[in-house]
Design a protein around this motif. Structure first.
Motif, short mmCIF file in Angstrom:
data_model
loop_
_atom_site.label_atom_id
_atom_site.label_comp_id
_atom_site.label_asym_id
_atom_site.label_seq_id
_atom_site.Cartn_x
_atom_site.Cartn_y
_atom_site.Cartn_z
N ARG A 191 0.87 -1.13 0.06
CA ARG A 191 -0.19 -0.23 0.24
C ARG A 191 0.80 1.07 0.29
O ARG A 191 1.85 1.31 0.91
CB ARG A 191 -0.99 0.09 1.28
N ALA A 192 0.64 2.29 -0.91
CA ALA A 192 1.48 3.58 -1.05
C ALA A 192 2.65 3.25 -0.91
O ALA A 192 3.50 3.95 -0.12
CB ALA A 192 0.70 4.47 0.00
N SER A 193 3.47 2.40 -1.55
CA SER A 193 4.81 2.27 -1.62
C SER A 193 5.59 2.70 -2.71
O SER A 193 5.03 2.52 -3.70
CB SER A 193 5.11 0.90 -1.23
N MET A 208 10.44 -6.55 -7.15
CA MET A 208 9.24 -5.45 -6.88
C MET A 208 8.67 -5.11 -8.17
O MET A 208 9.15 -4.91 -9.34
CB MET A 208 10.00 -4.12 -6.26
N LEU A 209 7.19 -5.09 -8.10
CA LEU A 209 6.49 -5.17 -9.22
C LEU A 209 5.40 -3.86 -9.02
O LEU A 209 4.91 -3.44 -8.25
CB LEU A 209 5.32 -6.43 -9.12
N ARG A 262 6.62 7.41 -1.04
CA ARG A 262 5.43 7.09 -0.45
C ARG A 262 5.46 6.28 0.70
O ARG A 262 6.46 5.38 0.79
CB ARG A 262 4.38 6.85 -1.53
N GLY A 263 4.43 6.58 1.49
CA GLY A 263 4.14 5.61 2.59
C GLY A 263 2.67 5.81 3.15
O GLY A 263 1.98 6.68 2.63
N ALA A 316 9.37 3.06 3.26
CA ALA A 316 10.25 2.48 2.51
C ALA A 316 10.01 1.04 2.59
O ALA A 316 10.91 0.40 2.81
CB ALA A 316 11.78 2.66 2.75
N GLY A 317 8.86 0.47 2.99
CA GLY A 317 8.43 -0.81 3.08
C GLY A 317 8.95 -1.34 4.40
O GLY A 317 8.63 -2.66 4.73
#
Length: 461
Positions: free
Chosen positions: A277-279, A290-291, A436-437, A453-454
């Protein structure tokens, strides 16, 4: 297939423009499109000992190393020696974590797609010997746990280093030898190395870090410790990294027809296993990759950073396109690499990648998120200065004090933040512009965590 690199004046001009804008000593870029390779290089390897950057200059590529680790692991899956859904303890029976049930139930797949519930990492030095990775795994009993296995994604360096130990225990060989024998050699990666002794005899780039007076200085640490090799210890060239991208665009076979990885498993690595989400990292994690969906096309990629060097590898499988970008200054390497990738996507494919627009400043929304959040090694603090929401991220003083000098990259200035709908946010300027986050709330609606950052930062004040 034509392997002779081509030149594109527009690409070379744009790279020079980006390097000048961001004051970068050196950049190397490789592009694969329409069955041809395009190479463009700029600048020097070091401001102290300047040597021109070429496609054969070795850079430290940080977490892009994970794609090599994952591929070596998938070769063991193909051979029937590893089961993705088996508990990690099947292969690393010595694994101990803070919670016994957690240690017993995390699977290999959980490690590959960052859903093992492990905190980011432990910053320690377990030596450069063949036992370095085993010694690191023995310290994982100190690693904080952030969620039950499979519950959510949170990017974990420690998880990938643990995968390296899976590879060692299954094969009975040091991690680096397994990757060299089963990945580098068959794919034809002759310029990829884990050990400094292999790198220092070749042309290599050093990292640079921006000082308080605005000048650049050489980063005195080139890479992390040996135990960090599976998650982030590779040195490679843009030529090899582009060849690596071409391999993952293919069917798992080499140019000579040798099968390195069955097509089905190679494709499975690029399929979503958990959504994000929002990453800025991705819309989803595959098995390591990472997709993202950008302007109607599917991107498969992985970036990396560390000690003033930055890497980005992005593939567009449906268009047979790959781009690899390497740069050597912090923190400007991040926006520089992003600008080059975005330019290339638009210039060669007509694909537009742009950031969402933030909402107007809302004092009430801002007030409820102010305060400090933390992971094991860092704090992240939301604050307001001159009407601007900022996020200030710092390595904890005790962590920096305990680490050898130069072992931890420098902190960055606070990031200006804009809020998006649904408790999401975006960095609006500076070196991390576009990152984003989101914020997590409990059942009472109180903000309890920050995703950055995940990684999950828990609220502490």
């Amino acid at each position: 297939m034509n392997d002779t690199p081509n030149h594109d004046t527009a690409l070379a001009d744009f790279i020079a423009e980006v390097a000048t804008e961001h004051d970068l000593p050196g950049i190397a870029v490789g592009i694969w499109i329409d069955g041809r390779e395009i190479i463009a290089n700029y600048g020097v390897t070091s401001i102290e000992n300047p040597v021109p950057v070429t496609e054969h200059t070795v850079f430290a590529v940080g977490s892009t190393s994970k794609t090599f680790t994952a591929t070596a692991l998938m070769r063991l899956v193909a051979a029937g020696k590893v089961d993705l859904d088996a508990p990690v303890r099947t292969y690393v029976p010595e694994l101990k974590l803070l919670d016994e049930q957690h240690a017993a139930t995390i699977t290999v797949r959980h490690l590959l797609n960052h859903t093992a519930g492990l905190e980011w990492n432990i910053i320690n030095n377990t030596g450069e010997g063949d036992d370095g990775l085993a010694a690191f795994v023995a310290t994982l009993s100190e690693l904080p746990l952030i969620a039950a296995p499979g519950e959510r994604a949170s990017y974990s360096q420690a998880g990938f280093n643990l995968l390296g130990r899976v590879i060692e225990n299954v094969t009975g060989e040091p991690f680096e030898k397994v990757v060299a024998d089963t990945v580098f050699a068959p794919v034809g990666l002759a310029e990829s190395f884990y050990f400094r002794d292999d790198i220092m005899t070749r042309r290599f780039s050093v990292g640079h870090e921006r000082q308080e007076d605005g000048t650049l200085a050489v980063a005195r640490t080139w890479k992390g410790t040996r135990a960090n090799n599976p998650g982030g210890g590779l040195g490679t060239t843009v030529s090899d990294l582009l060849r690596w991208g071409r391999f993952h665009l293919g069917d798992g076979r080499t140019a000579s027809g040798e099968t390195v990885l069955p097509t089905e498993l190679l494709r499975r690595m690029q399929q979503p296993t958990v959504t994000l989400r929002a990453s800025t990292l991705a819309d989803a994690f595959g098995l390591c990759w990472m997709l993202r969906e950008v302007d109607g096309v599917h991107l498969v990629g992985h970036g990396g950073s560390g000690f003033g060097q930055f890497a980005d590898l992005q593939l567009v499988p449906e268009r047979g396109f790959a781009i690899a970008v390497l740069s050597n200054a912090s923190p400007e390497g991040i926006p520089a690499n992003q600008a080059i990738v975005r330019w290339a996507l638009e210039h060669y494919l007509g694909v537009i990648d742009k950031d969402p627009e933030p909402l107007p400043f809302d004092a009430e929304r801002v007030r409820e998120l102010l305060g400090e959040y933390e992971i094991d090694a860092m704090t992240a603090t939301f604050l307001v200065e001159d009407g601007q929401l900022l996020l200030d991220c710092k390595v904890k003083p005790e962590i920096r004090a305990a680490a050898p000098e130069g072992a931890i990259p420098q902190d960055h200035p606070a990031f200006p933040i804009g809020l998006l709908p649904n408790d999401e946010y975006i960095v609006t300027a500076g070196s991390f512009q576009g990152q984003r986050g989101f914020l997590t709330r409990d059942n009472h609606g109180e903000i309890t965590a920050l995703d950055l950052a995940g990684r999950v930062f828990t609220r502490v004040s």
